[in-house]
Scaffold this motif. Structure first.
Motif, short mmCIF file in Angstrom:
data_model
loop_
_atom_site.label_atom_id
_atom_site.label_comp_id
_atom_site.label_asym_id
_atom_site.label_seq_id
_atom_site.Cartn_x
_atom_site.Cartn_y
_atom_site.Cartn_z
N PRO A 142 -89.77 -49.37 33.77
CA PRO A 142 -90.19 -50.35 32.76
C PRO A 142 -91.06 -49.75 31.67
O PRO A 142 -90.97 -50.16 30.51
CB PRO A 142 -90.97 -51.39 33.59
CG PRO A 142 -91.37 -50.69 34.83
CD PRO A 142 -90.29 -49.70 35.11
N ILE A 143 -91.92 -48.77 32.04
CA ILE A 143 -92.73 -48.13 31.00
C ILE A 143 -91.83 -47.38 30.02
O ILE A 143 -92.04 -47.41 28.81
CB ILE A 143 -93.76 -47.18 31.65
CG1 ILE A 143 -94.84 -48.00 32.36
CG2 ILE A 143 -94.40 -46.27 30.62
CD1 ILE A 143 -95.87 -47.17 33.08
N CYS A 160 -91.26 -54.60 38.85
CA CYS A 160 -90.35 -53.46 39.02
C CYS A 160 -90.87 -52.51 40.11
O CYS A 160 -90.09 -51.95 40.88
CB CYS A 160 -90.19 -52.72 37.70
SG CYS A 160 -89.23 -53.63 36.46
N MET A 161 -92.19 -52.33 40.15
CA MET A 161 -92.76 -51.47 41.21
C MET A 161 -92.51 -52.08 42.58
O MET A 161 -92.16 -51.36 43.53
CB MET A 161 -94.26 -51.28 40.97
CG MET A 161 -94.59 -50.44 39.75
SD MET A 161 -96.34 -50.41 39.35
CE MET A 161 -97.00 -49.59 40.78
N THR A 163 -92.06 -41.85 53.68
CA THR A 163 -93.18 -41.83 52.74
C THR A 163 -92.73 -41.38 51.36
O THR A 163 -93.09 -41.96 50.34
CB THR A 163 -94.29 -40.91 53.26
OG1 THR A 163 -94.68 -41.34 54.57
CG2 THR A 163 -95.49 -40.94 52.34
N LEU A 164 -91.92 -40.32 51.33
CA LEU A 164 -91.45 -39.80 50.04
C LEU A 164 -90.58 -40.83 49.32
O LEU A 164 -90.70 -41.02 48.11
CB LEU A 164 -90.67 -38.51 50.27
CG LEU A 164 -90.09 -37.84 49.02
CD1 LEU A 164 -91.21 -37.45 48.05
CD2 LEU A 164 -89.26 -36.62 49.39
N ASN A 165 -89.70 -41.50 50.06
CA ASN A 165 -88.84 -42.50 49.42
C ASN A 165 -89.64 -43.67 48.87
O ASN A 165 -89.36 -44.17 47.78
CB ASN A 165 -87.80 -43.01 50.43
CG ASN A 165 -86.73 -41.98 50.72
OD1 ASN A 165 -86.67 -40.94 50.07
ND2 ASN A 165 -85.88 -42.25 51.69
N LEU A 166 -90.65 -44.10 49.64
CA LEU A 166 -91.49 -45.20 49.14
C LEU A 166 -92.24 -44.77 47.88
O LEU A 166 -92.38 -45.55 46.93
CB LEU A 166 -92.47 -45.63 50.22
CG LEU A 166 -91.86 -46.33 51.45
CD1 LEU A 166 -92.94 -46.64 52.47
CD2 LEU A 166 -91.13 -47.61 51.05
N LEU A 167 -92.72 -43.52 47.89
CA LEU A 167 -93.43 -43.03 46.71
C LEU A 167 -92.49 -42.92 45.52
O LEU A 167 -92.84 -43.30 44.39
CB LEU A 167 -94.05 -41.66 47.03
CG LEU A 167 -94.84 -41.00 45.89
CD1 LEU A 167 -96.01 -41.89 45.49
CD2 LEU A 167 -95.33 -39.63 46.31
N ILE A 168 -91.27 -42.43 45.75
CA ILE A 168 -90.29 -42.33 44.67
C ILE A 168 -89.94 -43.72 44.14
O ILE A 168 -89.83 -43.95 42.93
CB ILE A 168 -89.04 -41.58 45.15
CG1 ILE A 168 -89.37 -40.11 45.42
CG2 ILE A 168 -87.91 -41.70 44.13
CD1 ILE A 168 -88.22 -39.33 46.01
N ILE A 186 -92.84 -44.92 42.05
CA ILE A 186 -92.90 -44.22 40.76
C ILE A 186 -91.77 -44.66 39.84
O ILE A 186 -91.98 -44.93 38.64
CB ILE A 186 -92.86 -42.70 40.99
CG1 ILE A 186 -94.14 -42.24 41.71
CG2 ILE A 186 -92.71 -41.95 39.67
CD1 ILE A 186 -94.14 -40.79 42.11
N LEU A 187 -90.56 -44.77 40.39
CA LEU A 187 -89.43 -45.22 39.56
C LEU A 187 -89.65 -46.64 39.08
O LEU A 187 -89.34 -46.98 37.92
CB LEU A 187 -88.12 -45.11 40.35
CG LEU A 187 -87.56 -43.71 40.56
CD1 LEU A 187 -86.30 -43.77 41.40
CD2 LEU A 187 -87.26 -43.06 39.22
#
Length: 810
Positions: A527-528, A42-43, A513-518, A521-522
């Protein structure tokens, strides 16, 4: 009926761990790690999705410009009224921001840029807007109803023809008679067809012309029509105007747009319109003065021409060209008085005009007193301030309602200033009338002196006097008009452009960068979160620690999953971990019941939890010690022991209880040393009543005399009632739960048996343990040897391999 022997509860301390209310982070971590392929996948999907979204989303650029808002220089006499509150501060940043964000300015800027038609080109994954050098130019007649909102597709067919089709049918009808309210399109008369470049395309709700500028054959262009009100509202909401800091009078204009050139052009044009509007408001006073003077000149010109012709005719007819010395002196004195009188009359006319404007609330037409020769500093200051307040009110009401505090404040100041100005003008009119009375009196005295002159000279003096009066007024008005035109020409906006619009070279959105980080994280959180919700909604028993904490009896042991098909691993696979777990359970019996003869009872809540499996293997583990062991099947409703030992359930306990057959005749050999079995027998119609007979108590007593260990495989206590009566015949009772199968709600059945049913010597067993909750002790807590001491063939795998195995099992 024999009285059952009483059992005393042992001290459960060695088998009951202390309650732990704190969250075990290791357990929590392992609970998620067993799903690590799902989380990692999922990541990865989240990062890839963020990458493609960033890659194929239209970039947005920020266009920025700055405007300097300057303070007005105070007019003469302004300081007299600052303390009274009649005059306002000129550097009102909030007002200037409101003006720059006004709908009116946006409309003027859009009209000058002609942004009503947007052009697009279709790419591989996105449609991109084009601006500036467009292949076709669409000329729209906005005085005719138009289709707005939808998108049209144009395909060039040669140099003169093109095909027009509808790409998006989200049309509304714009009506110029009611521009602020669009109507839904009921029937579209614009059909797909071939048209000619340069020829009007007209229908009930559309009228436009398409001109070819550089379109090639086969080229496809999309375009959409947008009405000015909608565009103005859109730009008005998109533009952001803020001061660079709280103390500064510099405003920053920013606009985020996918087309940098469009954003630069719009902001630059908006600033131009803003300064032009300010200049027009400053020139309004000069224009009003020029109109007033020209109105006066139109009448003076005719009078001047008349008296000039009359003077020339009189001189020619009477052959007299100059006055005598005495006449010249009288004329000079009279001319000075007449000049002063004319100026006073002009001032009086100005005062009356100004008073009329004030009474009629025609504040837009105020004339500056200094331009008409009035030098009163107080009057000049009041008129100038009233003009500024009126201009401010006009600008504010274009953006705010009349009930807005700032508009109400300006209106209050206008009323106060107008009241003071009316009082000043009334006083000036009275003073001017008094001056005119005095001048007329003095003129009358000189006229008496003129009567003493000869008739011819007296008439010449009269004509020359009228000519001089009109000439002086004419020259005076021309001078004042020139001054007003010079003032108008020299007017400059008080505000100025500091930096013209410039777009950034790096897009502000999307942020890679922000989109990749989001996305990362999503991809991890989703899944968690799913696992957490799944565990929260899970009603099955999985965690041994939770089971220990919720039952009122000790959890004496845990039996691992039997991966083989053989239901008797103790007999057929003595080196397996499951066999080792039964050996551990057998070892614990010496603490639970030190008696030589031992009777063990196994039950559960429902069928399928493994009580028969545990009964068979507990009997087997005792038989391997050389103990004479008997396994009795008391589950008369759903027998399984015969199937596991590959024998026929033709006779058994039900046979003994329903006939006179002694129990010795129903004992069957198991095929293994020291292990006999009594099957449940054919299923009777009344199993509960059979087990409650006194005969069963006698049979149990005789059996205990002949066997060292007796294992009772009883029916599920949660489904039938007779099991509760069977607890009286056992030394130790075991309640079997199955991991991932038994319901958490069924734990209360065991608790009720202990607390309310009075059952003693009760212990819990967790069967089929295969879900590792991360405790790291083999099958849970260390009650067995696990796989680390070499007592069986199974090898302890590294934790990451165990996690991979667990994820596959899950």
């Amino acid at each position: 009926m024999n009285t059952p022997h009483s059992n005393q509860n042992p001290n459960p301390a060695p088998f009951r761990p202390e309650n732990e209310d704190e969250i075990d982070l290791k357990v929590l971590l392992f609970n998620y790690l067993k799903f690590w392929p799902l989380i990692l996948g999922c990541m990865l999907i989240g990062v890839l999705a963020a990458f493609f979204i960033t890659r194929y989303t239209t970039p947005i650029y920020q266009v920025e410009a700055t405007v300097v808002v300057a303070d007005d220089k105070p007019a003469l006499g302004t300081d007299l009224f600052e303390s009274s509150g009649l005059l306002q501060g000129k550097n009102n940043i909030d007002n200037e921001i409101g003006i720059l964000k006004s709908y009116t300015l946006a409309v003027e800027a859009i009209n000058e840029l002609t942004l009503n038609v947007s052009y697009f080109k279709e790419g591989f994954l996105r449609t991109t807007q084009i601006y500036g050098n467009v292949p076709v130019y669409v000329s729209v007649d906005w005085n005719h109803p138009q289709l707005v909102g939808g998108m049209l597709k144009l395909t060039a067919i040669g140099d003169n023809k093109f095909e027009l089709d509808i790409a998006e049918e989200e049309f509304q009808v714009f009506n110029p008679a009611d521009p602020f309210y669009k109507t839904q399109l009921t029937q579209n008369s614009l059909n797909k067809g071939v048209y000619t470049f340069g020829e009007p395309i007209q229908g009930e709700n559309f009228k436009f012309t398409v001109n070819n500028t550089s379109a090639l054959t086969g080229e496809e262009i999309f375009f959409t029509l947008r009405d000015v009100p909608s565009l103005a509202l859109s730009f008005k909401n998109q533009i952001n105007i803020t001061p660079i800091n709280k103390q500064a009078s510099i405003l920053t204009l920013t606009l985020e747009t996918p087309i940098r050139r469009l954003g630069e052009d719009y902001i630059n044009k908006l600033m131009d319109v803003y300064l032009e509007r300010e200049l027009k408001e400053k020139n309004r006073s000069s224009e009003s003065t020029i109109r007033f003077i020209e109105q006066q000149l139109s009448g003076i010109t005719d009078s001047l021409t008349f008296f000039e012709n009359r003077l020339q005719t009189y001189r020619s007819e009477n052959r007299i060209f100059n006055l005598s010395e005495e006449g010249s002196l009288v004329f000079e004195r009279l001319q000075e008085l007449e000049k002063e009188k004319s100026q006073s009359e002009i001032s009086l006319k100005y005062y009356n005009t100004l008073l009329t404007y004030l009474k009629n609330d025609q504040l837009d037409g105020l004339i500056a007193p200094s331009l008409t020769g009035v030098t009163d500093p107080l009057l000049n200051a009041l008129v100038a301030n009233l003009s500024e307040l009126q201009a401010e009110r006009v600008r504010l009401t274009a953006n705010f309602s009349d009930q807005t505090p700032v508009v109400r404040e300006v209106r209050s100041k206008i009323q106060n200033t107008k009241k003071a100005l009316q009082e000043n003008v009334s006083s000036a009119i009275q003073n001017t009338n008094n001056l005119l009375v005095d001048l007329k009196r003095r003129v009358a005295i000189i006229e008496k002196e003129i009567n003493a002159l000869p008739e011819t000279e007296r008439k010449l003096l009269g004509i020359q006097r009228q000519f001089a009066i009109n000439e002086n007024i004419y020259i005076y008005l021309l001078q004042k008009r020139a001054e007003a035109e010079i003032t108008k020409a020299s007017n400059m906006p008080k505000n100025s452009v500091l930096d013209f619009a410039k777009a950034g070279s790096v897009p502000v959105a999307p942020k890679r960068t922000l989109n990749l980080l989001i996305g990362l994280i999503l991809g991890m959180v989703l899944p968690i979160g799913f696992i957490t919700i799944k565990d929260f909604l899970n009603t099955k028993i999985e965690d041994p620690k939770d089971l220990e904490n919720q039952i009122k009896v000790p959890l004496i042991g845990m039996i691992g999953r039997n991966n083989a098909e053989d239901p008797k691993p103790v007999l057929n696979n003595p080196r397996s971990s499951v066999t080792e777990a039964f050996r551990n359970l057998r070892a614990d019996m010496s603490y639970l019941s030190p008696k030589k003869q031992l009777t063990l009872l196994f039950t559960s809540t429902i069928s399928g939890e493994g009580k028969t499996f545990i009964s068979i293997n507990m009997a087997s583990v005792y038989s391997l010690m050389g103990k004479k062991t008997l396994l009795i099947g008391l589950d008369l409703r759903k027998p399984k022991i015969a199937q596991d030992f590959n024998t026929v359930n033709d006779k058994g306990m039900s046979t003994c209880l329903s006939t006179d057959m002694p129990w010795q005749q129903v004992v069957k050999p198991s095929g293994y040393d020291n292990l006999d079995i009594i099957l449940s027998g054919p299923i009777p119609p009344n199993p509960a009543e059979l087990l409650l007979q006194d005969k069963f108590a006698v049979i149990m007593k005789e059996i205990k005399e002949h066997y060292d260990v007796v294992i009772l495989d009883c029916p599920p206590v949660g489904l039938v009632s007779e099991t509760k009566e069977l607890f009286a015949y056992s030394d130790v009772n075991f309640f079997v739960f199955r991991q991932g199968y038994s319901q958490k709600a069924n734990l209360q059945i065991l608790n009720n048996l202990v607390e309310k049913g009075g059952v003693s010597k009760m212990y819990g067993i967790l069967n089929d343990v295969h879900i590792d909750r991360g405790y790291g002790y083999g099958y849970g807590y260390g009650y067995g040897y696990g796989g680390s001491y070499g007592y069986h063939d199974e090898v302890q795998l590294p934790w990451w391999k165990r996690a991979l195995k667990r994820s596959k099992l899950s």
